[in-house]
Design a protein around this motif. Structure first.
Motif, PDB file in Angstrom:
ATOM      1  N   SER A 245       5.123   8.379   2.757  1.00 54.48           N
ATOM      2  CA  SER A 245       4.946   7.117   2.042  1.00 54.48           C
ATOM      3  C   SER A 245       6.285   6.536   1.615  1.00 54.48           C
ATOM      4  O   SER A 245       6.538   5.334   1.765  1.00 54.48           O
ATOM      5  CB  SER A 245       4.053   7.336   0.810  1.00 54.48           C
ATOM      6  N   ALA A 246       7.170   7.388   1.089  1.00 50.47           N
ATOM      7  CA  ALA A 246       8.486   6.912   0.634  1.00 50.47           C
ATOM      8  C   ALA A 246       9.307   6.359   1.797  1.00 50.47           C
ATOM      9  O   ALA A 246       9.989   5.333   1.654  1.00 50.47           O
ATOM     10  CB  ALA A 246       9.236   8.048  -0.050  1.00 50.47           C
ATOM     11  N   ILE A 247       9.244   7.013   2.939  1.00 51.20           N
ATOM     12  CA  ILE A 247       9.992   6.542   4.105  1.00 51.20           C
ATOM     13  C   ILE A 247       9.460   5.195   4.573  1.00 51.20           C
ATOM     14  O   ILE A 247      10.233   4.272   4.881  1.00 51.20           O
ATOM     15  CB  ILE A 247       9.929   7.585   5.239  1.00 51.20           C
ATOM     16  N   LEU A 248       8.151   5.055   4.630  1.00 53.67           N
ATOM     17  CA  LEU A 248       7.559   3.787   5.075  1.00 53.67           C
ATOM     18  C   LEU A 248       7.906   2.653   4.114  1.00 53.67           C
ATOM     19  O   LEU A 248       8.247   1.543   4.548  1.00 53.67           O
ATOM     20  CB  LEU A 248       6.042   3.937   5.207  1.00 53.67           C
ATOM     21  N   LYS A 249       7.820   2.910   2.816  1.00 53.40           N
ATOM     22  CA  LYS A 249       8.146   1.870   1.840  1.00 53.40           C
ATOM     23  C   LYS A 249       9.614   1.467   1.941  1.00 53.40           C
ATOM     24  O   LYS A 249       9.950   0.279   1.911  1.00 53.40           O
ATOM     25  CB  LYS A 249       7.829   2.361   0.428  1.00 53.40           C
ATOM     26  N   ALA A 250      10.488   2.456   2.083  1.00 57.80           N
ATOM     27  CA  ALA A 250      11.927   2.159   2.158  1.00 57.80           C
ATOM     28  C   ALA A 250      12.277   1.412   3.436  1.00 57.80           C
ATOM     29  O   ALA A 250      13.273   0.674   3.481  1.00 57.80           O
ATOM     30  CB  ALA A 250      12.731   3.447   2.062  1.00 57.80           C
ATOM     31  N   SER A 251      11.462   1.575   4.480  1.00 58.00           N
ATOM     32  CA  SER A 251      11.760   0.903   5.749  1.00 58.00           C
ATOM     33  C   SER A 251      11.715  -0.613   5.611  1.00 58.00           C
ATOM     34  O   SER A 251      12.262  -1.333   6.458  1.00 58.00           O
ATOM     35  CB  SER A 251      10.780   1.360   6.837  1.00 58.00           C
ATOM     36  N   TRP A 252      11.086  -1.107   4.561  1.00 56.71           N
ATOM     37  CA  TRP A 252      11.037  -2.554   4.333  1.00 56.71           C
ATOM     38  C   TRP A 252      12.398  -3.100   3.911  1.00 56.71           C
ATOM     39  O   TRP A 252      12.580  -4.311   3.821  1.00 56.71           O
ATOM     40  CB  TRP A 252       9.973  -2.883   3.289  1.00 56.71           C
ATOM     41  N   GLN A 253      13.350  -2.213   3.648  1.00 55.78           N
ATOM     42  CA  GLN A 253      14.708  -2.629   3.294  1.00 55.78           C
ATOM     43  C   GLN A 253      15.661  -2.549   4.488  1.00 55.78           C
ATOM     44  O   GLN A 253      16.842  -2.882   4.360  1.00 55.78           O
ATOM     45  CB  GLN A 253      15.247  -1.749   2.156  1.00 55.78           C
TER      46      GLN A 253
ATOM     47  N   SER B 290       0.845  -1.193   0.000  1.00 61.56           N
ATOM     48  CA  SER B 290       0.000   0.000   0.000  1.00 61.56           C
ATOM     49  C   SER B 290       0.877   1.238   0.000  1.00 61.56           C
ATOM     50  O   SER B 290       2.096   1.143   0.147  1.00 61.56           O
ATOM     51  CB  SER B 290      -0.930   0.015   1.219  1.00 61.56           C
ATOM     52  N   ASP B 291       0.261   2.401  -0.167  1.00 58.71           N
ATOM     53  CA  ASP B 291       1.027   3.638  -0.128  1.00 58.71           C
ATOM     54  C   ASP B 291       1.562   3.919   1.271  1.00 58.71           C
ATOM     55  O   ASP B 291       2.558   4.627   1.434  1.00 58.71           O
ATOM     56  CB  ASP B 291       0.159   4.815  -0.583  1.00 58.71           C
ATOM     57  N   TYR B 292       0.888   3.377   2.288  1.00 54.76           N
ATOM     58  CA  TYR B 292       1.307   3.602   3.671  1.00 54.76           C
ATOM     59  C   TYR B 292       1.433   2.269   4.408  1.00 54.76           C
ATOM     60  O   TYR B 292       0.628   1.942   5.283  1.00 54.76           O
ATOM     61  CB  TYR B 292       0.319   4.530   4.389  1.00 54.76           C
ATOM     62  N   PRO B 293       2.456   1.479   4.027  1.00 55.33           N
ATOM     63  CA  PRO B 293       2.676   0.206   4.718  1.00 55.33           C
ATOM     64  C   PRO B 293       3.175   0.455   6.138  1.00 55.33           C
ATOM     65  O   PRO B 293       3.563   1.571   6.482  1.00 55.33           O
ATOM     66  CB  PRO B 293       3.755  -0.460   3.864  1.00 55.33           C
ATOM     67  N   ILE B 294       3.188  -0.587   6.955  1.00 53.92           N
ATOM     68  CA  ILE B 294       3.701  -0.414   8.308  1.00 53.92           C
ATOM     69  C   ILE B 294       5.220  -0.284   8.267  1.00 53.92           C
ATOM     70  O   ILE B 294       5.882  -0.857   7.402  1.00 53.92           O
ATOM     71  CB  ILE B 294       3.261  -1.556   9.244  1.00 53.92           C
ATOM     72  N   PHE B 295       5.753   0.490   9.200  1.00 52.70           N
ATOM     73  CA  PHE B 295       7.194   0.704   9.270  1.00 52.70           C
ATOM     74  C   PHE B 295       7.883  -0.615   9.591  1.00 52.70           C
ATOM     75  O   PHE B 295       7.485  -1.335  10.498  1.00 52.70           O
ATOM     76  CB  PHE B 295       7.510   1.743  10.350  1.00 52.70           C
ATOM     77  N   LEU B 296       8.932  -0.947   8.828  1.00 50.91           N
ATOM     78  CA  LEU B 296       9.720  -2.165   9.006  1.00 50.91           C
ATOM     79  C   LEU B 296       8.865  -3.428   8.828  1.00 50.91           C
ATOM     80  O   LEU B 296       9.108  -4.460   9.425  1.00 50.91           O
ATOM     81  CB  LEU B 296      10.402  -2.163  10.383  1.00 50.91           C
ATOM     82  N   GLY B 297       7.862  -3.313   7.964  1.00 48.35           N
ATOM     83  CA  GLY B 297       6.903  -4.398   7.803  1.00 48.35           C
ATOM     84  C   GLY B 297       7.458  -5.675   7.217  1.00 48.35           C
ATOM     85  O   GLY B 297       6.815  -6.723   7.302  1.00 48.35           O
TER      86      GLY B 297
END
Length: 295
Positions: free
Chosen positions: A48-56, A6-13
């Motif tokens: 949104s970009a920060i949350l998505k990048a947190s998955w890395q 999603s555009d707003y995934p959970i942080f470190l998901g």
């Protein structure tokens, strides 16, 4: 590794599941607000970009696992309404986080967002706290282009509420803002002192409040580190200096929350998205470790 859905995934998901709110100490609040930016745009895309990048990210931040204290990702604040209502929405969301015994970690959005956060902290019962600000700009104009809710006026709104302020890394301000500093007794160490002397820590004044909210405008860091912001100014802080300055504050005072403001992603340059996400997680880690050492 899974990809955000999603555009707003959970942080470190990619590493953790969304916990129940009461089981998480860090509550990440996305606020995609952009109304008064005066140069480059795109800050509404920052959360949104920060949350998505947190998955890395890795769970281990190099010294500890901040996620062990629990990270809950809130729904984004509704920013489709009037500026005044957006500020109230931010305040309500922040107060709700604090009343759950959690720490707000707010992702902006333009810097006006911080005014709503501060109002929320006050509404939740924090009466005696100070603000430490890393920024390229003083943001102490009473109004900018006629707008008192401008990103260039956010710190003026805060000092008008009687909140002590310590500014770090400022290198763009006007005579009006210099007068406001004097009028309100604003503490500061500007970039022309911090950067050439490579100052890694500050000592807060003895009378500065025991609790601190830390606001970090991405443009406070040098454009060589973060060109991904609306109003970049050369001569800013580097990566490690920023982390060390934050840590020096956290070792002296109780951090009651922090925000990352004015991040404007550059399409195709994922390194900056990742860096902003890592910065967020690093600040969580510093907060976790300094609080553990104090208890």
């Amino acid at each position: 590794m899974s990809e955000p859905t999603s555009d707003y995934p959970i942080f470190l998901g990619s590493e953790i599941d969304q916990p129940a709110p009461e089981q998480a100490y860090f509550h990440v609040l996305p606020v995609p607000y952009e109304k008064t930016v005066s140069y480059g745009g795109g800050t509404c895309l920052g959360p949104s970009a920060i949350l998505k990048a947190s998955w890395q990210l890795e769970e281990w931040d190099g010294k500890s696992k901040p996620c062990e204290q629990g990270i809950y990702t809130c729904e984004p604040v509704d920013c489709s309404v009037s500026p005044e209502q957006v500020v109230d929405n931010i305040a309500a969301a922040t107060a709700h986080i604090v009343k759950q015994g959690a720490m707000p970690v707010v992702l902006g959005g333009e810097h006006t967002v911080t005014y709503g956060v501060i109002k929320g902290l006050k509404a939740a019962g924090f009466d005696d706290f100070g603000i430490v600000q890393i920024d390229a700009h003083a943001d102490l104009r009473d109004a900018y282009e006629g707008d008192p809710l401008s990103h260039a006026s956010v710190m003026k709104r805060c000092v008008d509420m009687g909140i002590p302020l310590y500014q770090l890394g400022i290198r763009a301000f006007c005579e009006e803002e210099m007068a406001v500093r004097q009028q309100h007794g604003v503490y500061f160490q500007d970039a022309d002192e911090l950067v050439p002397q490579n100052i890694q820590a500050i000592e807060l004044p003895a009378d500065f409040p025991s609790k601190v909210f830390f606001t970090l405008d991405i443009d406070g860091m040098d454009p060589s580190v973060f060109p991904s912001t609306g109003t970049p100014v050369p001569g800013g802080l580097d990566w490690y200096q920023t982390l060390h300055l934050f840590e020096s504050v956290a070792k002296q005072r109780e951090i009651i929350g922090f925000d990352i403001m004015e991040f404007a992603p550059i399409e195709g340059f994922h390194a900056y998205d990742f860096a902003a996400s890592l910065l967020t997680y690093k600040l969580m880690g510093i907060t976790q470790r300094t609080q553990s050492a104090r208890s």
